[in-house]
Design an enzyme around this catalytic site. Structure first.
Site, short mmCIF file in Angstrom:
data_model
loop_
_atom_site.label_atom_id
_atom_site.label_comp_id
_atom_site.label_asym_id
_atom_site.label_seq_id
_atom_site.Cartn_x
_atom_site.Cartn_y
_atom_site.Cartn_z
N ASN A 215 0.85 -1.19 0.00
CA ASN A 215 0.00 0.00 0.00
C ASN A 215 0.89 1.24 0.00
O ASN A 215 2.11 1.15 -0.04
CB ASN A 215 -0.94 -0.01 1.21
CG ASN A 215 -0.16 -0.06 2.50
OD1 ASN A 215 0.54 0.87 2.86
ND2 ASN A 215 -0.22 -1.21 3.19
N LYS A 294 8.75 -16.71 -11.10
CA LYS A 294 7.88 -15.65 -11.60
C LYS A 294 6.61 -16.25 -12.20
O LYS A 294 6.69 -17.19 -13.01
CB LYS A 294 8.64 -14.83 -12.65
CG LYS A 294 7.85 -13.68 -13.20
CD LYS A 294 8.63 -12.97 -14.28
CE LYS A 294 7.73 -11.98 -14.98
NZ LYS A 294 8.34 -11.44 -16.19
N PRO A 310 -1.79 -12.08 10.90
CA PRO A 310 -2.09 -11.83 12.31
C PRO A 310 -2.36 -10.34 12.52
O PRO A 310 -1.77 -9.50 11.83
CB PRO A 310 -0.81 -12.26 13.03
CG PRO A 310 0.25 -12.27 11.99
CD PRO A 310 -0.42 -12.53 10.68
N ASP A 311 -3.23 -10.01 13.44
CA ASP A 311 -3.47 -8.61 13.78
C ASP A 311 -2.47 -8.22 14.87
O ASP A 311 -2.58 -8.66 16.02
CB ASP A 311 -4.92 -8.41 14.25
CG ASP A 311 -5.24 -6.93 14.35
OD1 ASP A 311 -4.43 -6.18 14.95
OD2 ASP A 311 -6.28 -6.51 13.81
N ILE A 312 -1.49 -7.41 14.48
CA ILE A 312 -0.36 -7.13 15.38
C ILE A 312 -0.81 -6.36 16.62
O ILE A 312 -0.52 -6.74 17.75
CB ILE A 312 0.72 -6.33 14.62
CG1 ILE A 312 1.22 -7.16 13.43
CG2 ILE A 312 1.86 -5.94 15.55
CD1 ILE A 312 2.07 -6.39 12.44
#
Ligand code: PMT
Length: 407
Positions: A215, A294, A310-312
């Site tokens: 992002n 690739k 995982p949600d840190i």
């Protein structure tokens, strides 16, 4: 207004062409009401005479460690105790090296070892000498010892080269000295003795050896927070995703790439942290498998199977002795209600709601505007530089933890 009345300043002058500017500096410090005593090295006297400084400071100039008359008048230990500030301007590369290594082979270096007063140095040297790794390491060591380095400035040099190494102008040095004294008079640093761990930047989730999902996070918000935490007296640790920012001086940095790496580093650090701030834009999902080679194009469409990361921040907030845990909520709609949901679901102490639809704030911008949300209240922070927003967030956190003990 004389803002330095009753302030006793030792002005140390070392050998360098910028020594001529120190005459003007002496005059300006005197104008502000300071009592200035000049100490010169042998090198300094090659560039300008002690008589000039005696006339400008109104005090005898000291230049020798082993001078019986001078020791009888005001000995070097007495002089070291007399000072409220030791200001070395210009500070040559040689003097910075001697200061770093604790030399006491002339009056000025001895004073620096013997004084309890803060020490500030205004480096002045050829740009290549300043850039030399030896000088850079010395400068870093001095800063870590809380010796204030004022400058150097950058520009055309007496040797004809251009670059960093110019001594700051006398007016800039006087402003810096005023700032040092006003900082010293300020109340104790708000986060002194605390450890703050901050995640910053994006994560990268590999699809194959050359492609990834990521992002637009630049890491600027997190890096600004790390700097603000350090300035508030905390030990500051950055767990950074892949970003192109240099580490703020004095901040410890751990580099990570993927959400899983950031998760591991965060849990390693969070146990000993007092405050954990999650600014990172962590990928919620990663490709279930990473192709070894690739991926070649074949069909018109392609489906990638993703799996949850995982949600840190939630993992940190569920630790038995959790640090004061702060999340960010990057939202494109229903900003406040989504942020409130994350505050509750992730068991956070604070959440910072960030509208990421605007191009003038949020992702990759130098500015931000946020709403700080706790269970009790909302506080809007108007658009400002990320540094200014970070400072306000750190102040809010400092007030919150002074009210609520860890746990
Ligand atoms: O980096 P910059 O360019 O300066 O931009 C700053 C920013 C816009 C990235 C920053 O201000 C911000 O809003 N960060 C949060 C980004 C985000 O991923 O928000 P979220 O709403 O998806 O996540 C909520 C919280 O959970 C965040 O604190 C996030 O770090 C954390 N999280 C999310 C997913 C995950 N797997 N682990 C997490 O810890």
């Amino acid at each position: 207004m004389a803002q330095l009345s009753h302030k006793k300043i030792i002005l140390g002058i070392t050998g360098g062409i910028a020594a001529y500017k120190s005459a003007e500096l002496t005059r300006r410090l005197k104008e502000q009401g300071a009592d200035v005593r000049v100490v010169m090295t042998d090198g300094a006297k090659e560039f300008i005479t002690p008589l000039t400084f005696q006339a400008l400071s109104g005090n005898p100039v000291s230049d020798s460690l082993l001078d019986r008359d001078a020791e009888a008048a005001m000995g070097h230990i007495e002089l070291a105790r007399w000072a409220d500030l030791v200001l070395i301007a210009p500070a040559s590369a040689d003097f910075l090296a001697r200061l770093t290594h604790g030399f006491a082979n002339d009056l000025l270096s001895t004073l620096c070892l013997a004084t309890n007063a803060p020490i500030a140095a205004a480096p002045a040297m050829n740009q290549q000498m300043w850039r030399n790794p030896a000088t850079q390491e010395n400068a870093l060591t001095l800063k870590q010892r809380r010796i204030h380095l004022l400058g150097p400035g950058s520009g055309e040099q007496a040797c004809g080269e251009t670059g960093p190494g110019r001594m700051l102008e006398p007016s800039e040095l006087v402003t810096a000295v005023l700032r040092l004294f006003s900082k010293a008079a300020a109340p104790a640093e708000k986060l002194s003795g605390k450890k703050v761990v901050i995640t910053a930047g994006p994560t990268r989730e590999a699809l194959d050896p050359i492609r990834y999902i990521s992002n637009h996070s630049s890491g600027k918000m997190g890096f600004a927070l790390a700097k603000a935490a350090l300035a508030a007296g905390a030990e500051s640790v950055l767990i950074a995703g892949p970003v192109h920012l240099s580490t703020p001086e004095g901040v410890k940095r751990i580099n990570t790439n993927t959400a899983q790496e950031m998760h591991t580093a965060s849990l390693d650090m969070a146990g000993s942290a007092d405050i954990f701030i999650a600014t990172a834009a962590v990928a919620d999902y990663r490709p279930e498998t990473v192709a070894e080679q690739k991926i070649k194009k074949s069909a018109d469409t392609m489906t990638i199977q993703l799996t949850r990361n995982p949600d840190i921040v939630a993992a940190v907030a569920s630790l038995p002795d959790k640090p004061f845990t702060v999340g960010f909520a990057a939202e494109t709609n229903d900003l406040i209600s989504y942020a409130q949901g994350k505050l509750k679901n992730k068991n956070l102490d604070l959440i910072i709601a960030n509208d990421v639809t605007r191009s003038d704030i949020g992702f990759n911008s130098d500015q931000n505007a946020v709403t700080v949300i706790s269970a009790e209240k909302h506080q809007s922070l108007e658009r400002a530089s990320k540094e200014a927003i970070a400072e306000q967030i750190i102040n809010i956190i400092a007030s919150a933890i002074s009210e609520a003990p860890k746990g």
